[in-house]
Each structure stands twice: as C-alpha cells, then as structure tokens.
Enzyme design. Structure first.
Site, short mmCIF file in Angstrom:
data_model
loop_
_atom_site.label_atom_id
_atom_site.label_comp_id
_atom_site.label_asym_id
_atom_site.label_seq_id
_atom_site.Cartn_x
_atom_site.Cartn_y
_atom_site.Cartn_z
N CYS A 37 0.84 -1.20 0.00
CA CYS A 37 0.00 0.00 0.00
C CYS A 37 0.87 1.25 0.00
O CYS A 37 2.04 1.22 0.43
CB CYS A 37 -0.89 -0.03 1.25
SG CYS A 37 -1.96 1.41 1.45
N THR A 39 0.66 3.47 2.03
CA THR A 39 0.99 3.73 3.43
C THR A 39 2.40 3.27 3.75
O THR A 39 3.08 3.86 4.60
CB THR A 39 -0.02 3.03 4.35
OG1 THR A 39 -1.32 3.52 4.06
CG2 THR A 39 0.29 3.31 5.82
N HIS A 42 4.58 6.05 3.31
CA HIS A 42 4.47 7.01 4.42
C HIS A 42 5.38 6.61 5.58
O HIS A 42 6.01 7.46 6.21
CB HIS A 42 3.02 7.10 4.90
CG HIS A 42 2.09 7.75 3.92
ND1 HIS A 42 2.52 8.54 2.90
CD2 HIS A 42 0.73 7.73 3.83
CE1 HIS A 42 1.49 8.98 2.21
NE2 HIS A 42 0.40 8.50 2.75
N HIS A 59 -0.21 -4.48 5.94
CA HIS A 59 -1.52 -4.53 6.60
C HIS A 59 -2.61 -5.06 5.69
O HIS A 59 -3.76 -5.14 6.10
CB HIS A 59 -1.90 -3.13 7.12
CG HIS A 59 -1.93 -2.07 6.06
ND1 HIS A 59 -0.79 -1.42 5.63
CD2 HIS A 59 -2.95 -1.56 5.34
CE1 HIS A 59 -1.12 -0.54 4.70
NE2 HIS A 59 -2.42 -0.62 4.49
N CYS A 85 -12.37 -2.76 19.61
CA CYS A 85 -12.99 -3.49 20.71
C CYS A 85 -14.25 -4.23 20.28
O CYS A 85 -14.64 -5.21 20.91
CB CYS A 85 -13.31 -2.54 21.87
SG CYS A 85 -14.71 -1.42 21.58
N CYS A 88 -17.87 -0.56 21.29
CA CYS A 88 -18.12 0.86 21.56
C CYS A 88 -19.06 1.43 20.51
O CYS A 88 -19.41 0.77 19.53
CB CYS A 88 -16.81 1.64 21.60
SG CYS A 88 -16.02 1.87 19.99
N CYS A 91 -17.65 1.21 16.93
CA CYS A 91 -17.64 -0.16 16.40
C CYS A 91 -19.05 -0.61 16.03
O CYS A 91 -19.24 -1.39 15.09
CB CYS A 91 -17.02 -1.11 17.40
SG CYS A 91 -15.24 -0.89 17.64
N CYS A 99 -12.57 3.43 16.97
CA CYS A 99 -12.79 2.74 18.24
C CYS A 99 -12.11 3.47 19.40
O CYS A 99 -10.92 3.80 19.33
CB CYS A 99 -12.26 1.32 18.13
SG CYS A 99 -12.31 0.38 19.68
N ASP A 190 -2.59 10.24 -14.07
CA ASP A 190 -1.43 10.92 -14.64
C ASP A 190 -0.69 10.10 -15.69
O ASP A 190 0.42 10.46 -16.09
CB ASP A 190 -0.47 11.32 -13.52
CG ASP A 190 0.07 10.13 -12.74
OD1 ASP A 190 -0.33 8.98 -13.04
OD2 ASP A 190 0.89 10.34 -11.81
#
Length: 338
Positions: A37, A39, A42, A59, A85, A88, A91, A99, A190
């Site tokens: 990815c 990321t 990053h 990931h 979790c 909550c 979630c 979360c 592009d």
C-alpha cells in the site's frame, strides 16, 4: 520465519525470527499474500510512526489459519487489521477505525504481513469466499474496504457525478464502487495506462493529466466531458494542487472526500466553503463490515481488483519502489510459496 522489517532511517531489512505465538483470543495465520500500500511509503518517508522499531509492515493480508493443536493449515481468511474493541459506539456504527478502545493496527503498531506468519485476533479473521484468490483477498483487505467505506461516507447516490482523482490501488476501487451504486464516474490519472485500466471496468470515464498545470482547468475539462460539475470529489493524491482543484471543481453543495495525503496542507479560504455550502469529509481505512462487503462484491464479480505484479519477499524493496514512480497499475503484492 522470514520477514521484512522497517528499521530506523526508513530502510527495509530482511531478517529471520521464530514463528510468533498468538496470545489468548488470537490465531496464527500463514501468510499467502500481502498487498503493498502507499501507506508503506508514508512509513519509509517518516510521514507515519510505526510505534517502535524494528516493525514488520504489511496490513493487507490474506492467508491460512493454523490449527494450534496439529499445526495444519485451515481456512483461507482475510485479516481485518484494525484492533478494535467491537462494542463501543463507533464499532457498533460501522466506524471501527475510530474505536475508543483501539489497540492499534496490524502492520502499524504490531507486526504485519510482510512475514511468513502473522498473529491476529480471531474476531478479525474474515473467511474468504470460494473462488477468490489469496492475492485478491489481500488487496481487498485495504484498498477494497477503503473504497467501500469512502463511498459510504460520501453518501454517493444514483445519478450523481463523481470525480476520483488518482487511479492507484485505492482510486481504482473507489471508481468501481461509485459506479456500482449508480454514479457517473470520472477517473483522473497521470498516465494513459492508468486511464485505460480504469475505463476497462464498467462505468468510469477517463481524464488524463500529465502535467501539474493540467489541474488548473480541471473544472472545465470535467464539465466538457459530462456536462456538469460533480457532486462528489474523491481526493486520493493529496498534493496542494490536486486538493485545490478538487474544491474548484465541485458543484454547489458538493462533497470533498479526502482519502489520500502527502505532506501538503489544504490551502482554502473558509469563504469558499461557506459560499457554496461545500462539505469536507475525511475517510480512513474501513470497518470489518466494509471488508466483508468488498469480499462479497469481488466474489460476485461486481468489483475487480487489479494485481499489477507479484513479488517474493526478497524483492519487497522493488515492490515498494514501484510506488515511488507512480507507475504501478493496480496493486503490487508480496506472495509466499504455499
């Protein structure tokens, strides 16, 4: 086991480690494929903190669960990487990424899928529908669910006009999902090959912008192509020029959806927002439900992830490096021998 770790200084190092032992409520997964990815860039460029070094990135993960008693492989699963979790208010409202008791993310705050084995919570293992290959399932575990979540966040509806700026792995999927819900989609890229790739899938029209100055008249080019300003602009690139063009492009009451980013900041006077009642919506990753939806859509043939190239682990730097020149058509994937 073999793994590829991010070390201080932004470099990737191949290493050997013992196979990890899952904690209670977690399972061991033998990784079959892990998507590469943006990321990852990053992390390498210091825009994101991996919460400790060394860190095994990756990931977007699919693999086989390992029976803790026999050690044999079981079901093919996609790993939902947000350690939420599950109970909550976020979630329970399809916003797991927010979360309030989050423990981080696989491949961010704990070791990820650029390794032969990874551990993940049992609740985060999503069965892969029959007929989907592991590399496709891995891609859906980030770019697919991110696209579903972004389109849901934007509230795209039948008959609207949508611009998707940036036809990388995520942008390609957003274009497909938006078209699936009945929008007229303009895919902005592009490189001619990216435009051709987007337009081979049902629905999207293409606009090629090869120079930064091409964004100066994006509004006119979109109107010339579809006859109207868009109601929604998905920004997956995140440069100052592309973000500014997105706001100029929108119709009154339009929604600007920020999905990707660089180190650039949005440069916008509040009056420009107020005058036309524009909305800014941000969208990060997705929920477990979004991943389940993406897997189901792909299994039924309604969205089609594009795998650019498949790399063994020892060529991971090459796989990541392909992102830097912005010429990856779809998604690069690290694959492991069965």
């Amino acid at each position: 086991m073999r793994s590829a770790e991010l070390v201080e200084g932004g470099e990737i190092r191949l290493s050997e480690h013992p196979v990890p032992r899952p904690q209670a409520g977690w399972s061991l997964v033998k990784v079959a494929a892990a998507g590469v990815c943006g990321t990852e860039l990053h992390f390498l460029e210091g825009l994101m903190n991996p919460m400790g070094f060394p860190r095994v990135l990756g990931h977007e993960i699919a693999g086989m669960t390992i029976d803790s008693r026999s050690g044999s492989a079981g079901a093919l699963v996609a790993v939902y990487n947000v350690l939420n979790c599950g109970s909550c208010r976020f979630c329970r409202s399809n916003r797991d990424r927010l979360c309030v008791r989050s423990r981080g993310m696989v491949g961010f705050t704990c070791d990820g899928g650029f390794a032969e084995y990874v551990c993940a919570p049992d609740a985060n293992l999503i069965p892969v529908p029959e007929g989907l290959a592991p590399d496709v399932a891995a891609v859906l575990a980030c770019s697919g669910m991110t696209a579903v979540h972004a389109v849901r966040r934007a509230g795209v509806s039948l008959g609207e006009t949508v611009v998707v700026n940036g036809i990388g792995g995520v942008g390609l999927m957003i274009a497909q999902v938006a078209a699936l819900v009945g929008a007229t989609v303009v895919a902005v890229g592009d490189h001619p090959d990216k435009i051709n790739m987007a337009c081979t899938h049902d629905g999207p029209l293409g606009l090629l912008i090869e120079e930064k100055s091409g964004y100066d008249n994006l509004e006119e080019r979109v109107v010339g192509l579809v006859g109207t300003k868009p109601e929604v602009f998905f920004e997956t690139v995140g440069t100052r020029a592309t973000m500014a063009a997105g706001f100029r492009c929108l119709s009154p009451g339009g929604r600007f959806v920020q999905v990707g980013y660089t180190g650039d900041r949005i440069d916008l006077h509040p009056g420009e927002l107020i005058r036309n009642e524009l909305s800014i919506i941000s969208s990060a990753a997705g929920s477990k439900q979004d991943l389940e939806t993406a897997l189901a859509l792909a299994a039924s043939g309604r969205i089609r992830p594009v795998i650019a190239d498949r790399y063994p682990l020892d060529r991971i730097e090459e796989a990541i490096g392909g992102l830097r020149n912005r010429r990856v058509l779809g998604r690069n994937v690290v694959v492991f021998n069965p």
